[in-house]
Design an enzyme around this catalytic site. Structure first.
Site, PDB file in Angstrom:
ATOM      1  N   ARG A  78      -1.644 -25.366  75.999  1.00  0.00           N
ATOM      2  CA  ARG A  78      -0.255 -25.017  75.718  1.00  0.00           C
ATOM      3  C   ARG A  78      -0.194 -23.549  75.321  1.00  0.00           C
ATOM      4  O   ARG A  78      -0.791 -23.158  74.319  1.00  0.00           O
ATOM      5  CB  ARG A  78       0.281 -25.895  74.587  1.00  0.00           C
ATOM      6  CG  ARG A  78       1.683 -25.545  74.108  1.00  0.00           C
ATOM      7  CD  ARG A  78       2.132 -26.507  73.008  1.00  0.00           C
ATOM      8  NE  ARG A  78       3.446 -26.195  72.507  1.00  0.00           N
ATOM      9  CZ  ARG A  78       3.692 -25.476  71.403  1.00  0.00           C
ATOM     10  NH1 ARG A  78       2.708 -24.999  70.676  1.00  0.00           N
ATOM     11  NH2 ARG A  78       4.933 -25.237  71.034  1.00  0.00           N
ATOM     12  N   HIS A 122       8.331 -18.587  72.302  1.00  0.00           N
ATOM     13  CA  HIS A 122       7.672 -18.769  71.007  1.00  0.00           C
ATOM     14  C   HIS A 122       7.941 -17.507  70.184  1.00  0.00           C
ATOM     15  O   HIS A 122       7.029 -16.730  69.876  1.00  0.00           O
ATOM     16  CB  HIS A 122       6.177 -19.036  71.211  1.00  0.00           C
ATOM     17  CG  HIS A 122       5.467 -19.629  70.035  1.00  0.00           C
ATOM     18  ND1 HIS A 122       4.713 -20.786  70.130  1.00  0.00           N
ATOM     19  CD2 HIS A 122       5.381 -19.246  68.740  1.00  0.00           C
ATOM     20  CE1 HIS A 122       4.185 -21.080  68.937  1.00  0.00           C
ATOM     21  NE2 HIS A 122       4.575 -20.150  68.080  1.00  0.00           N
ATOM     22  N   GLU A 167       9.903 -24.447  67.971  1.00  0.00           N
ATOM     23  CA  GLU A 167      10.374 -24.386  66.592  1.00  0.00           C
ATOM     24  C   GLU A 167      11.617 -23.522  66.391  1.00  0.00           C
ATOM     25  O   GLU A 167      11.575 -22.484  65.711  1.00  0.00           O
ATOM     26  CB  GLU A 167       9.249 -23.884  65.665  1.00  0.00           C
ATOM     27  CG  GLU A 167       8.004 -24.746  65.706  1.00  0.00           C
ATOM     28  CD  GLU A 167       6.947 -24.299  64.705  1.00  0.00           C
ATOM     29  OE1 GLU A 167       7.070 -23.198  64.148  1.00  0.00           O
ATOM     30  OE2 GLU A 167       5.999 -25.061  64.467  1.00  0.00           O
ATOM     31  N   ASN A 289       5.641 -30.434  66.071  1.00  0.00           N
ATOM     32  CA  ASN A 289       4.615 -29.672  65.347  1.00  0.00           C
ATOM     33  C   ASN A 289       4.598 -30.158  63.916  1.00  0.00           C
ATOM     34  O   ASN A 289       5.639 -30.196  63.250  1.00  0.00           O
ATOM     35  CB  ASN A 289       4.931 -28.170  65.372  1.00  0.00           C
ATOM     36  CG  ASN A 289       4.766 -27.567  66.757  1.00  0.00           C
ATOM     37  OD1 ASN A 289       4.379 -28.254  67.706  1.00  0.00           O
ATOM     38  ND2 ASN A 289       5.059 -26.284  66.873  1.00  0.00           N
ATOM     39  N   TYR A 291       2.472 -29.970  60.147  1.00  0.00           N
ATOM     40  CA  TYR A 291       1.437 -29.370  59.296  1.00  0.00           C
ATOM     41  C   TYR A 291       1.332 -30.009  57.919  1.00  0.00           C
ATOM     42  O   TYR A 291       0.250 -30.171  57.389  1.00  0.00           O
ATOM     43  CB  TYR A 291       1.684 -27.858  59.142  1.00  0.00           C
ATOM     44  CG  TYR A 291       1.406 -27.116  60.425  1.00  0.00           C
ATOM     45  CD1 TYR A 291       0.118 -26.674  60.716  1.00  0.00           C
ATOM     46  CD2 TYR A 291       2.397 -26.883  61.364  1.00  0.00           C
ATOM     47  CE1 TYR A 291      -0.170 -26.021  61.904  1.00  0.00           C
ATOM     48  CE2 TYR A 291       2.123 -26.234  62.570  1.00  0.00           C
ATOM     49  CZ  TYR A 291       0.833 -25.810  62.823  1.00  0.00           C
ATOM     50  OH  TYR A 291       0.554 -25.173  64.001  1.00  0.00           O
ATOM     51  N   GLU A 365       1.584 -29.163  68.088  1.00  0.00           N
ATOM     52  CA  GLU A 365       0.743 -28.348  67.203  1.00  0.00           C
ATOM     53  C   GLU A 365       0.376 -29.160  65.977  1.00  0.00           C
ATOM     54  O   GLU A 365       1.227 -29.856  65.411  1.00  0.00           O
ATOM     55  CB  GLU A 365       1.475 -27.094  66.676  1.00  0.00           C
ATOM     56  CG  GLU A 365       1.607 -25.971  67.652  1.00  0.00           C
ATOM     57  CD  GLU A 365       2.325 -24.768  67.042  1.00  0.00           C
ATOM     58  OE1 GLU A 365       2.242 -24.547  65.805  1.00  0.00           O
ATOM     59  OE2 GLU A 365       2.987 -24.061  67.810  1.00  0.00           O
TER      60      GLU A 365
HETATM   61  C1  GBH Z   1       3.644 -22.919  63.620  1.00  0.00           C
HETATM   62  O1  GBH Z   1       4.728 -22.805  62.757  1.00  0.00           O
HETATM   63  C2  GBH Z   1       3.814 -21.903  64.703  1.00  0.00           C
HETATM   64  O2  GBH Z   1       4.351 -22.482  65.870  1.00  0.00           O
HETATM   65  C3  GBH Z   1       2.567 -21.148  65.030  1.00  0.00           C
HETATM   66  O3  GBH Z   1       2.874 -20.046  65.817  1.00  0.00           O
HETATM   67  C4  GBH Z   1       1.880 -20.777  63.741  1.00  0.00           C
HETATM   68  O4  GBH Z   1       0.785 -19.942  63.977  1.00  0.00           O
HETATM   69  C5  GBH Z   1       1.466 -22.057  63.072  1.00  0.00           C
HETATM   70  O5  GBH Z   1       2.552 -22.868  62.816  1.00  0.00           O
HETATM   71  C6  GBH Z   1       0.763 -21.852  61.745  1.00  0.00           C
HETATM   72  O6  GBH Z   1       1.633 -21.328  60.792  1.00  0.00           O
HETATM   73  O7  GBH Z   1       4.691 -19.122  54.561  1.00  0.00           O
HETATM   74  O8  GBH Z   1       6.907 -18.404  54.097  1.00  0.00           O
HETATM   75  O9  GBH Z   1       5.428 -16.960  55.346  1.00  0.00           O
HETATM   76  C7  GBH Z   1       4.762 -23.749  61.718  1.00  0.00           C
HETATM   77  C8  GBH Z   1       5.855 -23.407  60.757  1.00  0.00           C
HETATM   78  C9  GBH Z   1       6.672 -21.380  59.943  1.00  0.00           C
HETATM   79  C10 GBH Z   1       4.803 -22.391  58.922  1.00  0.00           C
HETATM   80  C11 GBH Z   1       6.330 -20.094  59.296  1.00  0.00           C
HETATM   81  C12 GBH Z   1       4.460 -21.080  58.280  1.00  0.00           C
HETATM   82  C13 GBH Z   1       5.380 -19.121  57.402  1.00  0.00           C
HETATM   83  C14 GBH Z   1       6.488 -18.945  56.433  1.00  0.00           C
HETATM   84  N1  GBH Z   1       5.511 -22.158  60.115  1.00  0.00           N
HETATM   85  N2  GBH Z   1       5.662 -20.359  58.061  1.00  0.00           N
HETATM   86  S1  GBH Z   1       5.831 -18.324  55.016  1.00  0.00           S
END
Ligand code: GBH
Length: 466
Positions: A78, A122, A167, A289, A291, A365
């Site tokens: 992807r 993206h 996202e 996605n 996390y 993701e």
């Molecule tokens: C994904 O976003 C993204 O699609 C990907 O590109 C990215 O590398 C991956 O997660 C890992 O982060 O902590 O306040 O600075 C997941 C949602 C949004 C989580 C942005 C981290 C950072 C905001 N992400 N966030 S902050």
């Protein structure tokens, strides 16, 4: 030998990346600037002043990188397309050299038996379109649909699976609300307008990708109350993060309670008749996605979420609900500070399946950052990442066992890369990158993923191996 995780033998196991995070070569072959070039070059926006100018030089090293994917045995890869490589100004004539890069990538993947999963957007809007108003402006949705058609004309014969947006919550609420992401604007009403035009762009684009499998990827979170008085906090954050996108895309309506929460922010005058029907275009799959879980309160201590790396000056991405705090429960965390909560993935997948019309789901993701280093013997020991991926793949198997039509999983990320506002300070890869030399080293987690993919193919009842 790695134990099979109980996944169906035809479960797609892949890995994901995004253009700005890996490609580098930002001025090569006629590429135009995107909002992430502008943003990363603005002092104080990115930890350590990092930029994606070089990133991991994937643009130049693509063939070797595809060989790495083949060695891991990935079923699918992807990736996202840099819109401003293909249309430097975001509209009009195609930059053939930029398009050719993605043709070569797709051909290399197909030659290696790896299914290309193409994401159109993206987060890297062409700067020229931001200068014309960006996502808060309705015209951007139409420019996105034209770009989708351009890509489909070029690659629709070879790429079966298309994702419109990655996202949109991040693009809207981090890009235009908190300002932690490009373009770094900070206005709740703009964020809500951006969300609408992103979804409108998705719906318009979906109709211009005929004969393909089409989906959209949302970043969904499990959401729990910190205490007995926190049901309203859950409703608000689940509303803005999850339902504000799920409901329009899958049900064709905005959630009324979230619209009410936003009453002091916007009157939704930007929504025109027919928009929601466009947004709810029929889809072939939904990408999820995942996390971590958000644990929220309005009733006690906590901190912000989506407020960026320490030391960056940003606002709140929760317009109308700025008073909600985010609480940690003391579970083990990744290097992002996110608590590790694999049961939350089962919860999210099951919830989408039971509360919305049934459609195939993919985890597009999932992964974890840790502070990996290359050991004296040249290997990278990352047992925490192996444990994280193992737990979340078992969560996928559990969801499948509960009847969720989950068809595949993409690890984030294939390579260490530019982690947005965190720069190169956080590593998510299955493959380590030494940024000084660009040397790639498969981590223990990458080896583990390779053996897990092979074991899944041999699972009992698997029939013919793929
Ligand atoms: C994904 O976003 C993204 O699609 C990907 O590109 C990215 O590398 C991956 O997660 C890992 O982060 O902590 O306040 O600075 C997941 C949602 C949004 C989580 C942005 C981290 C950072 C905001 N992400 N966030 S902050």
């Amino acid at each position: 030998m790695t134990e099979p995780l109980g996944l169906p033998a035809d479960f797609v196991l892949g890995a994901a990346t995004a253009a700005y995070q890996i490609e580098g070569a930002v001025a090569a072959d006629g590429r135009g600037p995107s909002i992430w070039d502008t943003f990363s070059h603005t002092p104080g926006r990115i930890l350590g002043g990092d930029t994606g100018d070089t990133a991991i030089e994937h643009y130049r090293r693509m063939a070797a990188d595809v060989a790495t994917m083949a060695a891991l045995g990935l079923d699918a890869y992807r990736f996202s397309v840099s819109w401003s490589r293909v249309q430097p100004d975001g509209r009009g004539a195609v930059n053939q050299a930029g398009l050719d890069f993605y043709r070569r990538l797709v051909d290399a993947l197909l030659d290696n038996g790896i299914a290309p999963w193409l994401t159109l957007y993206h987060w890297d809007l062409p700067q020229a379109l931001e200068d014309a108003g960006g996502w808060p402006s309705r015209d951007t949705a139409h420019r996105f649909a034209d770009y989708a058609e351009t890509m489909h004309a070029a690659l629709g014969d070879r790429v079966r699976t298309w994702t419109t947006l990655n996202e949109p919550w991040c693009s809207a609420f981090l890009g235009y609300g908190s300002g932690v992401h490009a373009p770094g604007r900070r206005d709740g009403a703009d964020a809500v307008r951006a969300a609408h035009h992103l979804m409108l762009g998705h719906g318009l684009a979906a109709r211009r990708l005929p004969g393909s499998e089409v989906g959209v990827t949302l970043n969904l979170y499990a959401t729990s109350p910190a205490g007995p008085a926190d049901d309203d906090a859950v409703r608000r954050i689940d509303g803005l993060q999850n339902r504000f996108f799920l409901d329009p895309v899958l049900l064709g309506r905005y959630p009324a309670d979230v619209v009410a929460d936003l009453a002091g922010v916007t009157d939704f005058g930007h929504v025109r008749d027919g928009d929601l029907a466009t947004i709810a275009a029929p889809l072939d799959f939904l990408g999820v996605n995942y996390y971590t879980r958000n644990v929220v309160t309005t009733d006690g201590p906590g901190d912000g979420a989506g407020h960026g790396a320490p030391g960056l000056d940003v606002g709140s991405p929760w317009p109308g609900s700025e008073h909600v705090r985010f609480v940690r429960r003391g579970l083990p965390t990744t290097a992002m500070g996110w608590e590790i909560d694999a049961p939350g993935l089962v919860e999210v997948l099951h919830r989408v399946h039971t509360e919305y019309p049934a459609l195939p789901l993919y985890v597009t993701e999932n992964g974890a950052a840790f502070h990996d280093t290359v050991a004296a013997d040249g290997g990278v020991r990352d047992p925490e990442r192996v444990a994280y991926l193992d737990a979340h793949l078992r969560a996928c198997a559990e969801a499948v066992g509960k009847g969720v039509p989950l068809r595949g999983y993409f690890a984030w990320s294939l390579f260490d890369n530019f982690e947005w506002s965190w720069g190169y300070s956080r590593r998510f890869g299955l493959v380590h990158v030494d940024y000084a030399t660009q040397r790639r080293t498969v981590k223990d987690s990458g080896d583990w993923y390779r053996t897990t993919i092979a074991a899944t193919r041999r699972a009992p009842g698997a029939g013919d191996p793929r």
